[in-house]
Design an enzyme around this catalytic site. Sequence first.
Site, PDB file in Angstrom:
ATOM      1  N   SER A  24      15.571  32.254  19.862  1.00 14.88           N
ATOM      2  CA  SER A  24      15.853  33.436  19.051  1.00 14.88           C
ATOM      3  C   SER A  24      17.360  33.524  18.890  1.00 14.88           C
ATOM      4  CB  SER A  24      15.313  34.686  19.739  1.00 14.88           C
ATOM      5  OG  SER A  24      15.339  35.782  18.842  1.00 14.88           O
ATOM      6  N   GLU A  25      17.841  33.623  17.646  1.00 15.75           N
ATOM      7  CA  GLU A  25      19.276  33.449  17.425  1.00 15.75           C
ATOM      8  C   GLU A  25      20.125  34.594  17.978  1.00 15.75           C
ATOM      9  OE1 GLU A  25      16.993  33.456  14.954  1.00 15.75           O
ATOM     10  OE2 GLU A  25      17.692  34.566  13.194  1.00 15.75           O
ATOM     11  N   ASN A  26      19.493  35.698  18.365  1.00 14.35           N
ATOM     12  CA  ASN A  26      20.290  36.743  19.022  1.00 14.35           C
ATOM     13  C   ASN A  26      20.561  36.417  20.490  1.00 14.35           C
ATOM     14  OD1 ASN A  26      17.431  37.237  19.200  1.00 14.35           O
ATOM     15  ND2 ASN A  26      17.889  39.176  20.176  1.00 14.35           N
TER      16      ASN A  26
ATOM     17  N   ASN B   3      13.029  27.334  16.133  1.00 14.85           N
ATOM     18  CA  ASN B   3      13.436  28.668  15.700  1.00 14.85           C
ATOM     19  C   ASN B   3      12.480  29.130  14.605  1.00 14.85           C
ATOM     20  OD1 ASN B   3      14.866  30.627  13.830  1.00 14.85           O
ATOM     21  ND2 ASN B   3      16.304  30.580  15.536  1.00 14.85           N
TER      22      ASN B   3
ATOM     23  N   SER C  95      24.555  30.667  20.868  1.00  6.87           N
ATOM     24  CA  SER C  95      23.270  30.534  20.181  1.00  6.87           C
ATOM     25  C   SER C  95      23.419  29.760  18.877  1.00  6.87           C
ATOM     26  CB  SER C  95      22.697  31.924  19.906  1.00  6.87           C
ATOM     27  OG  SER C  95      21.437  31.823  19.293  1.00  6.87           O
TER      28      SER C  95
END
Lengths: 229, 218
Positions: free
Chosen positions: B46-48, B23, B88
């Site tokens: 990607s944390e979204n 990340n 996520s």
Amino acid sequence: MNKVVKNAKEAIQGITDGMTLMVGGFGLSGIPENCITALVESGVKGLTCISNNAGVDDFGLGLLLQKRQIKKMISSYVGENAEFERQLLNGELEVDLIPQGTLAERCRAGGAGIPAFFVPAGYGTEVAEGKEVRVFNGKPHLLEHALTADFAIVKAWKGDTHGNLIYRNTANNFNQPMATAGKITIAEVEELVPFGELDPNQIHTPGIFVNRIFQGTDYEKRIERLTER
Amino acid sequence: MALTKEQIAQRIAQELKDGYYVNLGIGIPTLVANYVPEGIEVILQSENGMLGIGPFPEKGTADPDLINAGKQTVTVLPGGSFFDSSASFGMIRGGHVDLTVLGAFEVSEKGDIASWKIPGKMVKGMGGAMDLVAAAKNIVVAMQHCSKDGQSKLLKACTLPLTGVNCVKKIVSDLAVIEVTDEGFKLLERAPGVSVEEIKAATEGKLIVEGEIPEMKL
């Protein structure tokens, strides 16, 4: 079973002053554009909005902020909105900032009947103030409580008349957990099809979570940060 | 010579190993993607809600439903996947992400990090930073060693509101590569042409120097 409503105006019936809403999306991606417009037109006010972000000045939840319809935001990141900043600095708006993963999990837990849970995020920071701390596997965790809402409003790519939903790419984000956590969940979709047409293997949100659904119109799908090669 | 932002990213890229799920935060960390060493494959999270972040889209092909955590339009590589925000952060919290690279205003000799809030300035929020630092197995911070007015940002204790405590494992600054140990900042490498004395002078926290300190290879 009839979950289909005509449009956003019909879908938001019953949303009244002072209610708590969950609003899906990350940035401007996957936000329920039609319902936000209908809420602006309805004039409902004193809303508490649980949403990862607060839109930009002239789009997304920024439209509700401009009309002073929001009393409180529960979000993880709200940096893209000058009107938001002005209202916050003038004390006209309350804001509860929550780590993004904790926010998502609080919504998921709300829909899954889990009243509270422990996470490590925020331990040792101001987020931990007033929260119970417990050590698991040698690591301190904070007690966090589930979130629910009077209405959850989500946006999906495709949906059917039973309320089954499929999201597209990164427009899923908070829509999927929030869809489970509304007392009433409204889904607006780009394409509404009769039940039976979507592949059951591909459904992200089963229709059991969705109370009202309609096909939205005129999606602008604004891009916040157009970046090209 | 102090490293440029690109060189900091280039040095951090040497921490990548084949098969890593990584990340990358906003700013210098994002640049790390440009320097993935030949012959290894890493997958960017990607944390979204995606694995397999690809390059920015070709002109005219941007998709509003396909963005990274910095809200920039991106592409997805073959083999990528999409998922919701709770899944996520489940993979982040569950320790499935091998390496997290992020920026910081300050880091303490105990590995505390301050990166989200400057009192008196508009508070934008922590986004996913607190979740990432609290859970990642391996956190590398990309930062400038000192502020623009020459104040050290590698401190005994952070002065700004914290993002997380006792979590940073390594720092790659414009001056040095430093490991955060139980005893303090351990100097591992120097930027080319930068002396140990210069690094000491720029580090307010306890700096441990053992033996000959090699120059970074870029």
